[in-house]
Write an enzyme that holds these catalytic residues in place. Structure first.
Site, mmCIF file in Angstrom:
data_model
loop_
_atom_site.group_PDB
_atom_site.id
_atom_site.type_symbol
_atom_site.label_atom_id
_atom_site.label_comp_id
_atom_site.label_asym_id
_atom_site.label_seq_id
_atom_site.Cartn_x
_atom_site.Cartn_y
_atom_site.Cartn_z
ATOM 1 N N LYS A 124 0.813 -1.222 0.000
ATOM 2 C CA LYS A 124 0.000 0.000 0.000
ATOM 3 C C LYS A 124 0.850 1.279 0.000
ATOM 4 O O LYS A 124 0.436 2.288 -0.564
ATOM 5 C CB LYS A 124 -0.933 0.007 1.208
ATOM 6 C CG LYS A 124 -2.032 -1.053 1.143
ATOM 7 C CD LYS A 124 -2.975 -0.913 2.333
ATOM 8 C CE LYS A 124 -3.693 -2.196 2.678
ATOM 9 N NZ LYS A 124 -4.680 -2.644 1.703
ATOM 10 N N GLU A 208 -2.617 6.909 8.165
ATOM 11 C CA GLU A 208 -3.471 7.725 7.296
ATOM 12 C C GLU A 208 -4.459 8.516 8.122
ATOM 13 O O GLU A 208 -4.844 8.099 9.217
ATOM 14 C CB GLU A 208 -4.322 6.807 6.407
ATOM 15 C CG GLU A 208 -3.698 6.367 5.151
ATOM 16 C CD GLU A 208 -4.638 5.528 4.308
ATOM 17 O OE1 GLU A 208 -4.155 5.021 3.303
ATOM 18 O OE2 GLU A 208 -5.836 5.353 4.641
ATOM 19 N N HIS A 242 -14.265 -3.824 8.379
ATOM 20 C CA HIS A 242 -13.548 -3.540 7.130
ATOM 21 C C HIS A 242 -13.713 -4.631 6.090
ATOM 22 O O HIS A 242 -12.918 -4.735 5.168
ATOM 23 C CB HIS A 242 -12.057 -3.277 7.393
ATOM 24 C CG HIS A 242 -11.812 -2.254 8.453
ATOM 25 N ND1 HIS A 242 -12.301 -0.971 8.367
ATOM 26 C CD2 HIS A 242 -11.157 -2.308 9.628
ATOM 27 C CE1 HIS A 242 -11.947 -0.293 9.446
ATOM 28 N NE2 HIS A 242 -11.265 -1.081 10.234
ATOM 29 N N GLU A 300 -6.204 1.615 -2.412
ATOM 30 C CA GLU A 300 -5.365 0.532 -2.925
ATOM 31 C C GLU A 300 -5.959 0.052 -4.248
ATOM 32 O O GLU A 300 -7.094 0.378 -4.587
ATOM 33 C CB GLU A 300 -5.303 -0.634 -1.934
ATOM 34 C CG GLU A 300 -6.640 -1.331 -1.719
ATOM 35 C CD GLU A 300 -6.492 -2.683 -1.018
ATOM 36 O OE1 GLU A 300 -5.379 -3.201 -0.928
ATOM 37 O OE2 GLU A 300 -7.530 -3.229 -0.605
ATOM 38 N N ARG A 304 -6.952 -7.966 -9.670
ATOM 39 C CA ARG A 304 -7.621 -9.246 -9.947
ATOM 40 C C ARG A 304 -9.091 -8.975 -10.205
ATOM 41 O O ARG A 304 -9.557 -7.847 -10.035
ATOM 42 C CB ARG A 304 -7.495 -10.151 -8.726
ATOM 43 C CG ARG A 304 -8.023 -9.438 -7.475
ATOM 44 C CD ARG A 304 -8.074 -10.324 -6.256
ATOM 45 N NE ARG A 304 -8.038 -9.566 -5.017
ATOM 46 C CZ ARG A 304 -9.104 -9.133 -4.345
ATOM 47 N NH1 ARG A 304 -10.313 -9.373 -4.789
ATOM 48 N NH2 ARG A 304 -8.966 -8.455 -3.233
HETATM 49 P P1 ADP Z 1 -13.053 -8.227 -2.673
HETATM 50 O O1 ADP Z 1 -12.227 -7.041 -2.301
HETATM 51 O O2 ADP Z 1 -12.778 -8.806 -4.014
HETATM 52 O O3 ADP Z 1 -14.479 -8.063 -2.373
HETATM 53 P P2 ADP Z 1 -12.700 -9.414 -0.172
HETATM 54 O O4 ADP Z 1 -12.090 -8.180 0.382
HETATM 55 O O5 ADP Z 1 -14.007 -9.841 0.283
HETATM 56 O O6 ADP Z 1 -12.607 -9.375 -1.767
HETATM 57 O O7 ADP Z 1 -11.756 -10.606 0.047
HETATM 58 C C1 ADP Z 1 -10.433 -10.355 -0.039
HETATM 59 C C2 ADP Z 1 -9.723 -11.615 -0.180
HETATM 60 O O8 ADP Z 1 -10.285 -12.655 0.645
HETATM 61 C C3 ADP Z 1 -9.764 -12.200 -1.548
HETATM 62 O O9 ADP Z 1 -8.916 -11.597 -2.439
HETATM 63 C C4 ADP Z 1 -9.270 -13.533 -1.179
HETATM 64 O O10 ADP Z 1 -7.910 -13.469 -0.858
HETATM 65 C C5 ADP Z 1 -9.977 -13.879 0.079
HETATM 66 N N1 ADP Z 1 -11.159 -14.696 -0.211
HETATM 67 C C6 ADP Z 1 -12.430 -14.370 0.015
HETATM 68 N N2 ADP Z 1 -13.231 -15.383 -0.360
HETATM 69 C C7 ADP Z 1 -12.444 -16.372 -0.842
HETATM 70 C C8 ADP Z 1 -12.667 -17.677 -1.406
HETATM 71 N N3 ADP Z 1 -13.884 -18.173 -1.557
HETATM 72 N N4 ADP Z 1 -11.613 -18.389 -1.801
HETATM 73 C C9 ADP Z 1 -10.398 -17.901 -1.664
HETATM 74 N N5 ADP Z 1 -10.130 -16.693 -1.161
HETATM 75 C C10 ADP Z 1 -11.132 -15.927 -0.743
HETATM 76 P P1 ADP Z 2 -7.694 -4.094 2.674
HETATM 77 O O1 ADP Z 2 -6.438 -4.355 1.922
HETATM 78 O O2 ADP Z 2 -7.731 -4.806 3.973
HETATM 79 O O3 ADP Z 2 -8.896 -4.238 1.814
HETATM 80 P P2 ADP Z 2 -8.135 -1.208 2.477
HETATM 81 O O4 ADP Z 2 -7.056 -0.208 2.475
HETATM 82 O O5 ADP Z 2 -8.787 -1.488 1.171
HETATM 83 O O6 ADP Z 2 -7.560 -2.547 3.112
HETATM 84 O O7 ADP Z 2 -9.216 -0.775 3.534
HETATM 85 C C1 ADP Z 2 -10.247 -1.638 3.965
HETATM 86 C C2 ADP Z 2 -11.403 -0.848 4.544
HETATM 87 O O8 ADP Z 2 -10.981 -0.049 5.659
HETATM 88 C C3 ADP Z 2 -12.031 0.138 3.592
HETATM 89 O O9 ADP Z 2 -12.981 -0.451 2.752
HETATM 90 C C4 ADP Z 2 -12.640 1.147 4.542
HETATM 91 O O10 ADP Z 2 -13.861 0.673 5.077
HETATM 92 C C5 ADP Z 2 -11.657 1.198 5.673
HETATM 93 N N1 ADP Z 2 -10.683 2.297 5.471
HETATM 94 C C6 ADP Z 2 -9.506 2.196 4.828
HETATM 95 N N2 ADP Z 2 -8.853 3.374 4.816
HETATM 96 C C7 ADP Z 2 -9.620 4.262 5.479
HETATM 97 C C8 ADP Z 2 -9.493 5.635 5.850
HETATM 98 N N3 ADP Z 2 -8.408 6.331 5.541
HETATM 99 N N4 ADP Z 2 -10.498 6.223 6.534
HETATM 100 C C9 ADP Z 2 -11.596 5.504 6.885
HETATM 101 N N5 ADP Z 2 -11.776 4.212 6.595
HETATM 102 C C10 ADP Z 2 -10.809 3.568 5.899
HETATM 103 MG MG MG Z 3 -9.388 -3.162 0.122
#
Ligand code: ADP
Ligand code: ADP
Ligand code: MG
Length: 654
Positions: A124, A208, A242, A300, A304
């Protein structure tokens, strides 16, 4: 959806995944005339994706590290089976640049972006630097190399509380801590770091600004390695810890200006790294004063196909997997930006095997019955009779609906959830139903904090209804059978008694049968009449719902499934109470830590073990003061739900 075939498509591909996403990819590929090779672990030998594929190859043991994460074995399987390309799905190896390189080194095509693009977005902090350079707005904060605790605390002070500490290698909401005041910073940093080290083997964090009234809005992009287009946004603000629960497209309240600004930023992000294939650029939006062009920030990029991609397919009419196959085989992007349009509104709800009232504990079990309503897209990797095993994500299905407007689509979602029938394991169906009926969500006024704020009302199970008890009793005792089959020639009242359990209560309804079509039931103080007209039972005047009876349980398909245990009086043995004396695994998982030794004195509330299950860690506490008698598990072991882990000495034992 339109599936265009292209002369130069692959003849045969291997799908390096399982479950619903493997099935979903197979469906499109086969419709395009592409043969599919499935891979499977020992736990998946009879899984739906294996049955659907043209060929299937066993790749190892049930644990992902022994099968779905073994890149070398998977590449070998692709070569042996004559596949030309590998589709990684999501999760597992999908964002692993080393895997992409080994696929390409073997002369195969990876259906997805280049290793270099994945690396650019893999961490990130580095991704934020790339995006800043490309002129994409990023969340204000510190993402430098200095990881000294004092420096990070000073940066947090500069940013201004509340702040969010994030693991740079994070995913799935792990390694993240919100901090509201300077006094809590040091402890939160420690927690985020150690969680990140454990989960990702990388303890580096960034800090952040915690965005106000945050909404998670992401843009679907598609690139050909040079230029990119976007397929509009998805709103994923309905989150728990989250993690996404219900997603939709388009985002409520989105203005054309903001959509254009976000779309352009996402395309810039994709083009900056020469992106090829389907990807998602995630933004956090400050919705405190509505959706504004200057209030969205890059979080981020997920390199995929995403879990929630079907809502984009529903509003654009495009099959994203078909596009992935076409672009990976060397075809240009199938459409130009100006050819893309949004039609109507779509929702996706993720149906999980989990125990919501118990704190969303992942569950396992055999799906004795699984049925989705017609006219709804249900992406699922399981069927009636399949096992939800402890080894993988406990998702049962994604329900996807589309309507002309948001209101219509939401009503369809509500109806679809109400008509979904699952028996054999607990699910989050009622929770999803409560969300679909949430007034604020219905009005389109929500942020990522909605679920946490209203958790109690969203997760409180509805009180059991007397007519459900009666119907469960009728089904259990066969008194629901068609008259002729039941052989009711008796016109004297027949007496019958059944015992059922529900949420810790025991019910003992009794009945007087007055001929084939009338039954008078007594449940506690309530007298309820069951009457059959034209072959249909009505209980208390209400049409009896469907029900499923198996394995000592009866599930009434109303109120998202009301489950009763059938008490078998003969099986009641004097087991004695072990409640306080034994600590059992509350769910399947891996023993991360054992802090108990035989002979050790413990106090009520002491942490004796930590169990890691699918999504989180659970501390197992001593239920009373006492002395450890036995430790029955070992650290690192995989245990099933109910497995005894630790016993205390009996209270009166010397
Ligand atoms: P997205 O951001 O695509 O909605 P999620 O944040 O819900 O995905 O899930 C993040 C990660 O959790 C996926 O990229 C994967 O690594 C894992 N994951 C969730 N469901 C599955 C599954 N059925 N099989 C394998 N990995 C999974
Ligand atoms: P991950 O890789 O676990 O998906 P993300 O950076 O995409 O991590 O953040 C996951 C979730 O956390 C977001 O969908 C949001 O709900 C919350 N989040 C992330 N960054 C912030 C932020 N700066 N302020 C408020 N909520 C945040
Ligand atoms: Mg995310």
């Amino acid at each position: 959806m339109t599936v265009q075939t292209n002369g130069a498509l692959f003849r045969r591909i291997l799908i390096a995944n399982r479950g619903e996403i493997a099935c979903r990819i197979i469906e499109t590929a086969q419709a395009m005339g592409v043969e599919c090779v499935a891979v499977y672990s020992d736990a998946d030998a009879t899984a739906r994706h294996v049955k659907m594929a043209n060929a299937a190859i066993r790749i190892g043991g049930a644990a992902p590290s022994e099968s779905y994460l073994r890149g070398d074995v998977i590449v070998r399987a692709a070569l042996d089976s004559g596949a030309e390309a590998i589709h990684p799905g999501y999760g597992f190896l999908s964002e692993n640049p080393d895997f992409v390189e080994s696929v390409e080194a073997a002369g195969l095509t990876f259906i997805g972006p280049s290793a270099q693009a994945i690396r650019a977005m893999g961490l990130k902090d580095a991704a934020k630097v790339v995006m800043e350079r490309a002129g994409v707005p990023v969340v204000p904060g510190y993402h430098g190399a200095d990881q000294d605790a004092a420096r990070l605390a000073a940066e947090a002070e500069k940013i201004g509380y509340p702040v969010l500490i994030k693991a740079v290698a994070g995913g799935g909401g792990k390694g993240m801590r919100r901090v509201d005041a300077a006094t809590d910073f040091a402890q939160a940093l420690e927690a985020a770091r150690s969680e990140a080290k454990k989960a990702f083997g990388n303890g580096v964090v960034l800090v952040e600004k915690y965005v106000n009234q945050p909404r998670h809005i992401e843009v679907q992009v598609f690139g050909d390695g040079h230029s990119a287009i976007h397929l509009f946004e998805r709103d994923c603000s309905l989150q728990r810890r989250h993690q996404k629960v219900i997603e939709e497209a388009p985002a409520p309240g989105m203005t054309p200006q903001m959509r254009a600004a976000m779309g352009q930023a996402a395309v810039r992000a994709a083009e900056a790294i020469g992106y090829s294939g389907a990807g998602t650029v995630e933004f956090i939006v400050d919705s405190a004063s509505g959706l504004r062009e200057d209030a969205f920030f890059f979080m981020e990029m997920n390199t995929r196909l995403q879990v929630e991609h079907p809502v984009t397919e529903a509003i654009t009419g495009i099959d994203l997997v078909a596009w992935q196959l076409q672009v990976a085989s060397g075809a240009p992007l199938p459409l130009r930006q100006e050819d893309l349009h949004i039609s109507g509104h779509a929702f996706e709800a993720r149906l999980y095997a989990e125990d919501v009232p118990a704190g969303f504990l992942p569950a396992t079990g055999r799906l004795s019955h699984l049925k989705f309503p017609d006219n709804v897209r249900a992406d699922s990797g399981v069927q009636s009779g399949d096992e939800i095993s402890p080894y993988y994500d406990p998702m049962i299905a994604k329900l996807v609906v589309h309507g002309e407007t948001r209101d219509i689509a939401l009503k369809k979602l509500d109806k679809a959830l109400g008509e979904t029938e699952v028996a054999g394991t607990v699910t989050n169906l009622a929770f999803l139903g409560a969300l679909a009926r949430h007034v604020g969500f219905g009005a389109g006024v929500f942020d990522t904090g909605l679920i946490a704020r209203d958790l109690d009302s969203l997760t409180c199970p509805p009180p059991v209804q007397v007519r459900h008890i009666v119907w469960a009793a009728m089904v259990t005792s066969g008194l629901d059978a068609p008259a002729a089959d039941a052989g009711f020639s008796l016109w004297q009242p027949l007496c019958h008694r059944v015992r059922l359990t529900h949420a810790g209560d025991i019910f003992a309804p009794s009945v007087r049968v007055n001929g084939p079509d009338t039954q008078i039931w007594q449940v506690g103080d309530h007298e309820v009449v069951a009457q059959r007209r034209a072959g249909v039972w009505r209980i208390d005047g209400v049409h009896a719902p469907k029900a499923h009876c198996q394995d000592g349980q009866v599930t009434v398909f109303d109120d998202y499934g009301v489950v009763f245990g059938i008490v078998d009086d003969l099986a009641q043995t004097a087991q004695g109470t072990t409640v306080d004396t034994r600590i059992d695994a509350p769910m399947p998982g891996i023993i991360k830590l054992l802090a108990a030794k035989p002979g050790q004195k413990v106090a009520k509330g002491d942490r004796l073990a930590v169990l890691e299950a699918m999504k989180m860690e659970h501390a197992l506490l001593a239920a009373r003061d006492g002395e450890i008698a036995e430790v029955l598990a070992t650290e690192g072991a995989q245990v099933l739900a109910g497995a005894p882990l630790i016993t205390l000495k009996e209270e009166d034992a010397p």
